[in-house]
Scaffold this motif. Structure first.
Motif, PDB file in Angstrom:
ATOM      1  N   ASP A   1      -2.177  -1.181  -0.327  1.00  0.00           N
ATOM      2  CA  ASP A   1      -2.384  -0.762  -1.591  1.00  0.00           C
ATOM      3  C   ASP A   1      -1.374  -1.465  -2.363  1.00  0.00           C
ATOM      4  OD1 ASP A   1      -2.678   0.327  -3.875  1.00  0.00           O
ATOM      5  OD2 ASP A   1      -2.571   2.510  -3.381  1.00  0.00           O
ATOM      6  N   LEU A   2      -1.639  -2.555  -2.989  1.00  0.00           N
ATOM      7  CA  LEU A   2      -0.710  -3.563  -3.373  1.00  0.00           C
ATOM      8  C   LEU A   2       0.091  -3.064  -4.563  1.00  0.00           C
ATOM      9  CD1 LEU A   2       0.358  -6.256  -2.612  1.00  0.00           C
ATOM     10  CD2 LEU A   2      -1.448  -7.381  -4.081  1.00  0.00           C
ATOM     11  N   CYS A   3      -0.485  -2.340  -5.537  1.00  0.00           N
ATOM     12  CA  CYS A   3       0.066  -1.813  -6.555  1.00  0.00           C
ATOM     13  C   CYS A   3      -0.074  -0.354  -6.701  1.00  0.00           C
ATOM     14  CB  CYS A   3      -0.471  -2.393  -7.946  1.00  0.00           C
ATOM     15  SG  CYS A   3      -1.025  -4.000  -8.054  1.00  0.00           S
ATOM     16  N   ALA A   4       0.716   0.236  -5.673  1.00  0.00           N
ATOM     17  CA  ALA A   4       0.494   1.665  -5.500  1.00  0.00           C
ATOM     18  C   ALA A   4       1.233   2.607  -6.336  1.00  0.00           C
ATOM     19  CB  ALA A   4       1.018   1.938  -3.740  1.00  0.00           C
ATOM     20  N   GLY A   5       2.138   2.318  -7.008  1.00  0.00           N
ATOM     21  CA  GLY A   5       2.963   3.041  -8.094  1.00  0.00           C
ATOM     22  C   GLY A   5       3.309   4.416  -7.328  1.00  0.00           C
ATOM     23  N   GLY A   6       2.589   5.367  -8.176  1.00  0.00           N
ATOM     24  CA  GLY A   6       3.029   6.861  -7.673  1.00  0.00           C
ATOM     25  C   GLY A   6       2.447   7.280  -6.420  1.00  0.00           C
TER      26      GLY A   6
ATOM     27  N   CYS B   1      -8.708  -4.528   4.100  1.00  0.00           N
ATOM     28  CA  CYS B   1      -8.943  -4.237   2.707  1.00  0.00           C
ATOM     29  C   CYS B   1      -7.812  -4.257   1.855  1.00  0.00           C
ATOM     30  CB  CYS B   1      -9.636  -2.772   2.531  1.00  0.00           C
ATOM     31  SG  CYS B   1      -9.851  -2.229   0.788  1.00  0.00           S
ATOM     32  N   VAL B   2      -7.747  -5.099   0.720  1.00  0.00           N
ATOM     33  CA  VAL B   2      -6.486  -4.817  -0.248  1.00  0.00           C
ATOM     34  C   VAL B   2      -7.022  -4.283  -1.355  1.00  0.00           C
ATOM     35  CG1 VAL B   2      -4.827  -6.303  -1.172  1.00  0.00           C
ATOM     36  CG2 VAL B   2      -5.812  -7.189   0.898  1.00  0.00           C
ATOM     37  N   LEU B   3      -6.211  -3.185  -1.741  1.00  0.00           N
ATOM     38  CA  LEU B   3      -6.699  -2.416  -2.988  1.00  0.00           C
ATOM     39  C   LEU B   3      -5.544  -3.112  -4.077  1.00  0.00           C
ATOM     40  CD1 LEU B   3      -8.446   0.074  -3.910  1.00  0.00           C
ATOM     41  CD2 LEU B   3      -6.324   1.210  -4.136  1.00  0.00           C
ATOM     42  N   VAL B   4      -6.281  -3.604  -5.071  1.00  0.00           N
ATOM     43  CA  VAL B   4      -5.349  -4.159  -6.161  1.00  0.00           C
ATOM     44  C   VAL B   4      -5.830  -3.376  -7.407  1.00  0.00           C
ATOM     45  CG1 VAL B   4      -4.960  -6.036  -7.638  1.00  0.00           C
ATOM     46  CG2 VAL B   4      -5.389  -6.443  -5.480  1.00  0.00           C
ATOM     47  N   ASP B   5      -4.808  -2.150  -7.661  1.00  0.00           N
ATOM     48  CA  ASP B   5      -4.888  -1.470  -8.846  1.00  0.00           C
ATOM     49  C   ASP B   5      -4.087  -2.129  -9.879  1.00  0.00           C
ATOM     50  OD1 ASP B   5      -5.253   0.599 -10.608  1.00  0.00           O
ATOM     51  OD2 ASP B   5      -4.143   2.264  -9.639  1.00  0.00           O
ATOM     52  N   ALA B   6      -4.605  -2.982 -10.443  1.00  0.00           N
ATOM     53  CA  ALA B   6      -3.851  -4.072 -11.182  1.00  0.00           C
ATOM     54  C   ALA B   6      -2.948  -3.399 -12.527  1.00  0.00           C
ATOM     55  CB  ALA B   6      -4.749  -5.134 -11.581  1.00  0.00           C
TER      56      ALA B   6
ATOM     57  N   ASN C   1      -0.676   8.369   7.698  1.00  0.00           N
ATOM     58  CA  ASN C   1      -0.915   6.889   8.217  1.00  0.00           C
ATOM     59  C   ASN C   1      -0.639   6.036   6.982  1.00  0.00           C
ATOM     60  OD1 ASN C   1      -3.020   7.857   6.421  1.00  0.00           O
ATOM     61  ND2 ASN C   1      -4.294   6.404   7.197  1.00  0.00           N
ATOM     62  N   VAL C   2       0.513   6.324   6.224  1.00  0.00           N
ATOM     63  CA  VAL C   2       0.870   5.320   5.184  1.00  0.00           C
ATOM     64  C   VAL C   2       2.247   4.909   5.554  1.00  0.00           C
ATOM     65  CG1 VAL C   2       1.382   5.291   2.788  1.00  0.00           C
ATOM     66  CG2 VAL C   2      -0.523   6.261   3.382  1.00  0.00           C
ATOM     67  N   GLN C   3       2.594   3.795   5.487  1.00  0.00           N
ATOM     68  CA  GLN C   3       3.813   3.241   5.700  1.00  0.00           C
ATOM     69  C   GLN C   3       4.223   2.487   4.355  1.00  0.00           C
ATOM     70  OE1 GLN C   3       5.642  -0.756   7.766  1.00  0.00           O
ATOM     71  NE2 GLN C   3       4.517   0.702   9.036  1.00  0.00           N
ATOM     72  N   VAL C   4       5.365   3.127   3.643  1.00  0.00           N
ATOM     73  CA  VAL C   4       5.755   2.536   2.108  1.00  0.00           C
ATOM     74  C   VAL C   4       6.494   1.147   2.234  1.00  0.00           C
ATOM     75  CG1 VAL C   4       6.863   3.139  -0.022  1.00  0.00           C
ATOM     76  CG2 VAL C   4       5.284   5.092   1.430  1.00  0.00           C
ATOM     77  N   ARG C   5       6.320   0.244   1.770  1.00  0.00           N
ATOM     78  CA  ARG C   5       6.870  -0.822   1.892  1.00  0.00           C
ATOM     79  C   ARG C   5       7.730  -1.103   0.562  1.00  0.00           C
ATOM     80  NH1 ARG C   5       5.567  -4.997   5.857  1.00  0.00           N
ATOM     81  NH2 ARG C   5       4.797  -3.797   7.641  1.00  0.00           N
ATOM     82  N   THR C   6       8.987  -0.946   0.423  1.00  0.00           N
ATOM     83  CA  THR C   6       9.560  -0.783  -0.871  1.00  0.00           C
ATOM     84  C   THR C   6      10.322  -2.212  -0.938  1.00  0.00           C
ATOM     85  OG1 THR C   6      10.308   1.487  -0.965  1.00  0.00           O
ATOM     86  CG2 THR C   6      11.566  -0.187  -2.251  1.00  0.00           C
ATOM     87  N   PRO C   7       9.950  -3.111  -2.009  1.00  0.00           N
ATOM     88  CA  PRO C   7      10.640  -4.513  -1.976  1.00  0.00           C
ATOM     89  C   PRO C   7      12.146  -4.222  -2.132  1.00  0.00           C
ATOM     90  CG  PRO C   7       9.322  -3.916  -4.176  1.00  0.00           C
ATOM     91  CD  PRO C   7       8.914  -2.744  -3.067  1.00  0.00           C
ATOM     92  N   ARG C   8      12.860  -5.119  -1.613  1.00  0.00           N
ATOM     93  CA  ARG C   8      14.338  -5.321  -2.021  1.00  0.00           C
ATOM     94  C   ARG C   8      14.673  -6.632  -2.255  1.00  0.00           C
ATOM     95  NH1 ARG C   8      16.075  -0.464  -0.134  1.00  0.00           N
ATOM     96  NH2 ARG C   8      14.708   0.896   1.248  1.00  0.00           N
ATOM     97  N   GLY C   9      15.665  -6.760  -3.348  1.00  0.00           N
ATOM     98  CA  GLY C   9      16.028  -8.072  -3.614  1.00  0.00           C
ATOM     99  C   GLY C   9      14.948  -8.901  -4.050  1.00  0.00           C
TER     100      GLY C   9
ATOM    101  N   GLN D   1      -4.011   2.356   9.343  1.00  0.00           N
ATOM    102  CA  GLN D   1      -2.602   2.232   8.680  1.00  0.00           C
ATOM    103  C   GLN D   1      -2.905   1.834   7.072  1.00  0.00           C
ATOM    104  OE1 GLN D   1       0.546   2.657  10.458  1.00  0.00           O
ATOM    105  NE2 GLN D   1       0.873   2.717   8.391  1.00  0.00           N
ATOM    106  N   ILE D   2      -2.342   2.534   6.315  1.00  0.00           N
ATOM    107  CA  ILE D   2      -2.124   1.946   4.834  1.00  0.00           C
ATOM    108  C   ILE D   2      -0.583   1.589   4.583  1.00  0.00           C
ATOM    109  CG2 ILE D   2      -2.510   2.643   2.476  1.00  0.00           C
ATOM    110  CD1 ILE D   2      -4.319   4.809   3.494  1.00  0.00           C
ATOM    111  N   TYR D   3      -0.506   0.396   4.157  1.00  0.00           N
ATOM    112  CA  TYR D   3       0.819  -0.194   3.499  1.00  0.00           C
ATOM    113  C   TYR D   3       0.802  -0.026   2.051  1.00  0.00           C
ATOM    114  CZ  TYR D   3       0.588  -2.115   8.273  1.00  0.00           C
ATOM    115  OH  TYR D   3       0.560  -2.101   9.848  1.00  0.00           O
ATOM    116  N   ALA D   4       1.725   0.806   1.550  1.00  0.00           N
ATOM    117  CA  ALA D   4       1.763   1.079   0.194  1.00  0.00           C
ATOM    118  C   ALA D   4       3.141   0.243  -0.171  1.00  0.00           C
ATOM    119  CB  ALA D   4       1.873   2.553  -0.218  1.00  0.00           C
TER     120      ALA D   4
END
Length: 432
Positions: free
Chosen positions: A237-242, A305-310, A283-291, A258-261
């Motif tokens: 989930d590329l633009c997972a937001g909340g 599957c890549v979900l783009v909630d743009a 089954n969700v792994q939150v990937r928080t971008p850093r730097g 596995q879902i990578y949010a």
């Protein structure tokens, strides 16, 4: 506060919005802080008046012949609330805290109120500069479609099948909310807005706290369901937001796979952790971008599957955010288009051969929908193909909805008029 005093307050708040060019929520909050005598019901009624006035700002000003806050509120009372000139005059008595009495001209305008000769952008209350884009999509249905976006939105709930066995079980546990089952989503419950425009405080309900239900528009529920994710898949989930759609995908996958949010803005991910816990998602792994680093670079070419909630202008949510329509500018649309191209290109590198990109916006503008898809197809020439939406609907078990949703060049458009939902766009691309 009397009904007349509430109208005066709404005129004051609209004046603040105009003068300081600020969101309605900020102006309403400041008004409440400086008028602490107003109770919660008063503040809710004033907010309802303000938002209704913003919904009908252009048409209300048209019938009144001027664009002042007072004229917009008076015109809204006539067009949106259905009050006649006598009823409006009774509210504008000039007594303590009431608006000044109607002038002769104002009464004449209210008596003669008609939109028969109004241009489309006035009759349907939207910025004139986006009319060419809307006409391409809606054609002769333009005014009817956009007038549907001036109505109040219901409060929709999604039943969480990780915590409750069926929609009926959740419905039966909440009889006091007077919810009805949504007609399109098999997981949805709908609560119609009250007279003051507000819905119930669902977040304090035990069933919400236990994770049985989540607040999610029926259109958003359908968009998630059309992704077709299955247990065992690898999903980003590329633009997972909340996390609204992340939660929906996890339930579809029954906590398997596995879902990578992740999200380009780390701040938007803040609410997702508590929501995942409450919903029983494992089954969700939150990937928080850093730097500024890419949080999912290790997943390139591995994802089913890549979900783009743009990120988008949010035109499809104008029922809920009516002040946003008057702040929309061509420059902000161009910013969103660049962001959409960026996230689509990122999705293209994540998906594996035979995998798919599910592109979603809450917009009805072709520039953000079909044209965004066309841009990706041009940039990645020969790599992707459009999956026909009838096939997508059939695969998701929604073949019967083909007539409800508006087919576009590359996807499906939901609208308040056609589907009773917010304005969501969905398209699916498969990597060759």
């Amino acid at each position: 506060m009397t009904p007349a005093a509430r109208i005066s307050a709404a005129i004051e708040v609209l004046g603040d919005i105009e003068a300081r060019r600020r969101p309605a929520t900020d102006a309403l909050k400041d008004w409440g802080l400086s008028h602490r005598f107003a109770g919660s019901k008063d503040r809710a009624a004033i907010a309802s008046l303000v938002y209704d006035a913003l919904r009908r700002k252009a048409s209300a000003a048209w019938i009144m012949g001027e664009n002042t806050p007072r004229a917009v509120v008076l015109g809204m009372l006539r067009l949106q609330r259905g009050l006649n000139a006598d009823a409006i005059a009774a509210l504008c008595s000039g007594d303590r805290f009431a608006p000044e009495p109607l002038t002769g001209t104002e009464r004449e305008k209210l008596d003669a109120a008609k939109l028969d000769d109004a241009p489309a952008h006035v009759a349907a209350d939207f910025p004139e500069w986006i009319e060419p884009s809307l006409t391409r999509l809606f054609g002769d249905d333009l005014v009817a479609e956009m007038q549907a976006l001036t109505t109040r939105a219901p409060l929709d709930l999604r039943v969480n099948t990780l915590k409750v066995s069926s929609r009926e079980e959740a419905h039966d546990a909440l009889p006091h909310l007077a919810a009805i089952e949504t007609s399109l989503s098999p997981l949805g419950l709908r609560i119609m807005p009250g007279e003051d425009g507000r819905g119930p405080a669902v977040q304090v309900e035990p069933e919400f706290i236990k994770g049985w239900i989540e607040i999610q528009d029926e259109g958003s529920q359908l968009a998630a369901l059309l992704s077709g994710v299955k247990p065992g898949e690898q999903v980003v989930d590329l633009c997972a937001g909340g996390g609204g759609k992340t939660l929906a995908l996890a339930a579809m996958m029954e906590n398997h796979g596995q879902i990578y949010a992740t999200d380009g803005d780390a701040r938007r991910l803040a609410p997702i952790h508590d929501r995942l816990t409450r919903a029983g998602v494992r089954n969700v792994q939150v990937r928080t971008p850093r730097g500024g680093a890419d949080a999912v670079s290790d997943l390139n070419g591995k994802i089913d599957c890549v979900l783009v909630d743009a990120p988008c202008t949010g035109v499809g949510t104008w029922r809920r955010n009516p002040d946003a329509k008057w702040r929309l500018r061509p420059g902000s649309l161009e910013v969103r288009r660049k962001e959409q191209a960026t996230v689509l290109d990122r999705a293209a590198s994540l998906v594996k051969p035979g995998g798919r990109i599910v592109y979603i916006t809450c917009s009805i503008l072709a520039e953000e929908n079909d044209e965004a898809i066309e841009g990706l197809l041009e940039r990645k020439s020969g790599e992707f193909e459009i999956v026909s939406m009838p096939r997508v609907l059939e695969a998701a078990g929604f073949g019967r909805l083909a007539g409800s949703m508006r087919a576009t060049a590359h996807g499906l458009q939901m609208t308040p008029l056609r589907t009773g939902t917010d304005g969501f766009f969905v398209a699916v691309l498969k990597k060759r």
